[in-house]
Design an enzyme around this catalytic site. Sequence first.
Site, short mmCIF file in Angstrom:
data_model
loop_
_atom_site.label_atom_id
_atom_site.label_comp_id
_atom_site.label_asym_id
_atom_site.label_seq_id
_atom_site.Cartn_x
_atom_site.Cartn_y
_atom_site.Cartn_z
N TYR A 179 40.20 64.33 25.99
CA TYR A 179 40.69 64.67 27.32
C TYR A 179 39.77 65.70 28.01
CZ TYR A 179 44.51 61.96 25.51
OH TYR A 179 45.22 60.93 24.96
N GLY A 310 53.26 65.17 12.29
CA GLY A 310 53.42 64.25 13.39
C GLY A 310 54.40 63.14 13.10
#
Length: 352
Positions: A179, A310
């Site tokens: 990103y 996660g």
Amino acid sequence: MTKLWNTIKVGNLNLQHRLALAPMTRSRALHDGTPGELSALYYAQRASLGLLISEGTQPSEDGQGYLYTPGIYTDAHIAGWKKVADQVHQAGGYLFIQLMHAGRMSHPENTPHHRQPVAPSAIAPKAQMFTATGMQDIPVPRELSLEDVKATVEDFRKAAAAAIQAGADGVEIHGANGYLIHQFISENANVRTDQYGGSIENRARFAIEVATAVAEEIGAERTGFRISPGIPLGDLVEGDKGPEVYKYLISELAKLNLAYLHVLHGGNEETLREIRSAWPTLLMVNRPSRPLEELGRDVDTGFADIASVGTWALANPDFVERLKAGGPLNEADPSTFYGGDQRGYTDYPAMN
């Protein structure tokens, strides 16, 4: 896993163990980016993990990359996140909102203003983006001007303030996974010739300015930073200078005395060893491919202070209790990871 159950302090927060919820995009916000009612339940269900790091949350309209991701830059966003924070706190957990500007990893159909994505340089990734009309090639982004770069730093600052206004305990700056911040670091996404491109110092400059602005705004003790050195997500190539950029970046971030550094670890043990020796405060490590029996290894060996979890936590709202008891784990359903309703989001059962 003996040290996993030791207490630890993150900033001003006292945690009962060394686990945390890793940030995971779930794409279940409302059309305007406001977290929905289910989001509050989803995070509250996982409060026993102690420190919950939210899904990537855009600090501006330009920051959105994917459909139905949350924002933290309007009054409605703040109100939505306040419901999340309140329920997490009532359940005994803490919430850090991850600030994620997607940069070029976006498509005009996915953003409120439908404008061209922005990036360090006008170079499109060789990738596609899921949109409401299906998969589409990601277009060439617009290169951020110097004024745009400064405005984007301010977007992060304002978003951090908004997160605290919403009741969050802090923010994590997303400097990883392909990103915007990661794009400034990488040589094939950043070919600028000004003070934000070229040299090691210049490629790290945007990340340092964002971290400095956020820490000034809400306090370093409420600020974390995530990196993914050597991981080529988003069609990024960090290049030969990549390791030196990270060495410099980490040394500069260390001066800010942030609450923690969060590393998405790609398997290079020497890289992790160097980061551990260079980072003076709390280090969090996320190893997506590790087997369950090795979950506490980094903490036990001193490579990490906290292990973030996660997919196991996604499918097991009571992951901490299951791990302590040696109980069986629910299997995650990948078909429900992104978008949809409560299925695969808030309906995973707790252990009997």
